[in-house]
Design a protein around this motif. Sequence first.
Motif, short mmCIF file in Angstrom:
data_model
loop_
_atom_site.label_atom_id
_atom_site.label_comp_id
_atom_site.label_asym_id
_atom_site.label_seq_id
_atom_site.Cartn_x
_atom_site.Cartn_y
_atom_site.Cartn_z
N VAL A 57 0.84 -1.20 0.00
CA VAL A 57 0.00 0.00 0.00
C VAL A 57 0.87 1.25 0.00
CG1 VAL A 57 -1.59 1.37 1.40
CG2 VAL A 57 -2.03 -1.05 1.05
N THR A 58 1.91 1.25 0.85
CA THR A 58 2.80 2.41 0.92
C THR A 58 3.46 2.68 -0.42
OG1 THR A 58 3.24 2.02 3.26
CG2 THR A 58 4.82 3.37 2.07
N CYS A 59 3.98 1.64 -1.06
CA CYS A 59 4.66 1.82 -2.34
C CYS A 59 3.70 2.33 -3.42
CB CYS A 59 5.31 0.51 -2.78
SG CYS A 59 6.71 0.01 -1.76
N ARG A 60 2.48 1.82 -3.42
CA ARG A 60 1.50 2.26 -4.41
C ARG A 60 1.11 3.72 -4.17
NH1 ARG A 60 -3.29 -1.76 -5.58
NH2 ARG A 60 -3.38 -0.39 -7.38
N ALA B 225 13.16 11.39 1.34
CA ALA B 225 13.92 11.90 2.49
C ALA B 225 13.00 11.99 3.71
CB ALA B 225 14.51 13.27 2.17
N SER B 226 11.78 12.44 3.49
CA SER B 226 10.81 12.50 4.59
C SER B 226 10.40 11.10 5.03
CB SER B 226 9.57 13.29 4.15
OG SER B 226 9.90 14.62 3.82
N ALA B 227 10.28 10.18 4.06
CA ALA B 227 9.91 8.81 4.38
C ALA B 227 10.98 8.14 5.24
CB ALA B 227 9.69 8.01 3.10
N ALA B 228 12.24 8.41 4.93
CA ALA B 228 13.34 7.82 5.70
C ALA B 228 13.27 8.27 7.15
CB ALA B 228 14.68 8.21 5.08
N THR B 229 12.95 9.56 7.35
CA THR B 229 12.82 10.08 8.71
C THR B 229 11.62 9.43 9.41
OG1 THR B 229 13.78 12.20 8.06
CG2 THR B 229 12.47 12.16 10.08
N ALA B 230 10.50 9.32 8.70
CA ALA B 230 9.30 8.73 9.28
C ALA B 230 9.51 7.26 9.65
CB ALA B 230 8.13 8.87 8.31
N ARG C 230 14.07 -14.20 3.16
CA ARG C 230 14.35 -14.02 1.74
C ARG C 230 13.14 -14.27 0.85
NH1 ARG C 230 20.51 -16.25 0.58
NH2 ARG C 230 21.55 -14.71 1.88
N LYS C 231 12.38 -15.31 1.14
CA LYS C 231 11.23 -15.63 0.30
C LYS C 231 10.11 -14.61 0.43
CE LYS C 231 9.04 -18.70 3.71
NZ LYS C 231 8.57 -20.08 3.97
N GLN C 232 10.20 -13.74 1.48
CA GLN C 232 9.18 -12.72 1.68
C GLN C 232 9.65 -11.34 1.25
OE1 GLN C 232 8.68 -13.20 5.87
NE2 GLN C 232 7.38 -15.00 5.69
N TRP C 233 10.83 -11.26 0.65
CA TRP C 233 11.42 -9.97 0.29
C TRP C 233 10.78 -9.45 -0.98
CZ3 TRP C 233 13.76 -6.47 2.90
CH2 TRP C 233 14.65 -5.57 2.32
N TYR D 42 10.17 -0.49 -0.63
CA TYR D 42 9.70 0.23 0.56
C TYR D 42 10.86 0.68 1.42
CZ TYR D 42 7.71 0.83 5.23
OH TYR D 42 7.38 1.32 6.46
N LEU D 43 11.83 -0.20 1.64
CA LEU D 43 12.96 0.11 2.49
C LEU D 43 14.14 0.69 1.72
CD1 LEU D 43 14.38 0.03 5.25
CD2 LEU D 43 15.04 -2.32 4.74
N LEU D 44 14.50 0.07 0.60
CA LEU D 44 15.72 0.46 -0.09
C LEU D 44 15.66 1.87 -0.66
CD1 LEU D 44 16.67 -2.85 -1.92
CD2 LEU D 44 17.53 -1.96 0.25
N ASP D 45 14.52 2.29 -1.19
CA ASP D 45 14.41 3.65 -1.70
C ASP D 45 14.61 4.67 -0.58
OD1 ASP D 45 14.00 2.76 -4.23
OD2 ASP D 45 11.96 3.52 -4.45
#
Length: 213
Positions: free
Chosen positions: A53-56, A74-79, A102-105, A110-113
């Motif tokens: 949902v977050t990515c969409r 940048a704001s997402a990283a802080t949040a 790994r199978k759930q990655w 969501y995290l890497l960006d």
Amino acid sequence: MNRSMISQRISSILDDIQRLTNALYAMNTTDIQRYPDNYEVLSTDAALRAEKVTCRLRHLIYSSTAVKKADYLASAATAQGIKVRYEDGVFEVTLPGMLPKRKQWQSAEYLLDSLEAALSQYARGHPLPHFEHCVIAFSLIYNRDLPERRIRDYDNLELKQVQDLIAAFVLTDDTGALCDAYHTTTLGNTDQTCVSIMDRERFPVWLTAQKTE
């Protein structure tokens, strides 16, 4: 993007949110002591749905508003609680929560960006260290108030993508010829994953400090 297309995307996201809500209701009524495996499946499903949902929503913002991707992330990283610091010869990145199996990655975006945005923002305001012969230490911190059966093997966690991203900022190369890897698991007040990078000569001092905390 026209109004009709925006409405279609929002309706689809609302459907995902309803599925997330259903998963949370199921989690809330599952006896975690009697059915721990069922609870794990439900909680993982809910978490992955939330990430989707977050990515969409992110992509909807990028395509339908004037908000720039870099500014939002940048704001997402802080949040999200991603922290970057360099102190006493140790470059440390703290990530909220535990990395998935790994199978759930499925939602690396969501995290890497957000992680890339946090590293870029730090680099704009601070001189970055540059490591050649180094140690990369992964510290997996589990919430001590939750069951210890949650603790997983190191090879069942997706650490490589995170390592590769951080390496692009501060390492000559993360090949085994130049970098040693160290893994440790501890209990703490909340779930966290910490990645610490330092010269090999600095590692014994860092390790001693970790064991005395």
